[in-house]
Design a protein around this motif. Structure first.
Motif: not given
Length: 178
Positions: A96-112
């Motif tokens: 995934y590249s955007t939050r897939p659910n309501t949980g925190d996703e610190p692995v994601l960057q704000s943009g790519y």
């Protein structure tokens, strides 16, 4: 020419979960040098501080295959954006590249930087399920596919391994990897 494979587990996982050890053995039998690192910080530590550790722990070159499951697949986006070589293949399973659910996703960057990611991988695969309980579904795979091209594979197979979904082998992955 030594081919190498790095297989990244997902959030809360380890190198012994689901199909990771099986795939590691299959690739080793085919001549790959295989790494299945344990990163308890994946999707716990912010990507800005976590990514440099990952990049510093591995060697990436044109003979490298990257495989990531769930949070490990999301990590691959940042890895591909920030390396300075073009790896052979990357396979994002339940990525995934955007939050897939309501949980925190610190692995994601704000943009790519999608063009940089695309420039750093020769063959790119997205494997997602229409029935992913965490939202790492076919729509997430489609969003990445539309930015990056490659090949999208959609199945109805949950999260491809989880605490309540035994998934000890993954024949499709073995067939996809050169």
């Amino acid at each position: 020419m030594q081919r190498n494979a790095i297989i990244f587990h997902g959030t809360g996982g380890n190198p012994e979960v689901c199909w990771l050890p099986w795939l590691g053995r299959r690739l080793a039998d085919r001549g790959y040098a295989v790494e299945i690192p344990h990163y308890p910080g994946v999707n716990v530590e912010p990507i800005a501080t976590f990514l440099p550790k990952v990049l510093g722990n591995h060697r990436f070159d044109e003979n490298t295959v990257l495989v990531g499951h769930s949070g490990g697949a999301a990590l691959l986006l940042a890895v591909l954006e920030h390396i300075d070589v073009t790896v052979s293949q990357a396979v994002l399973v339940a990525g995934y590249s955007t939050r897939p659910n309501t949980g925190d996703e610190p692995v994601l960057q704000s943009g790519y930087d999608w063009p940089a990611i695309r420039a750093h991988v020769r063959d790119l695969y997205f494997i997602n399920s229409r029935q992913d309980p965490y939202g790492c579904d076919d729509k997430q795979g489609r969003a990445m596919f539309e930015q990056l091209g490659g090949t999208q594979i959609v199945r109805d197979d949950g999260h491809f391994g989880d605490h309540d979904q035994q998934y000890p082998t993954f024949e499709l992955l073995d067939r996809l990897i050169d």
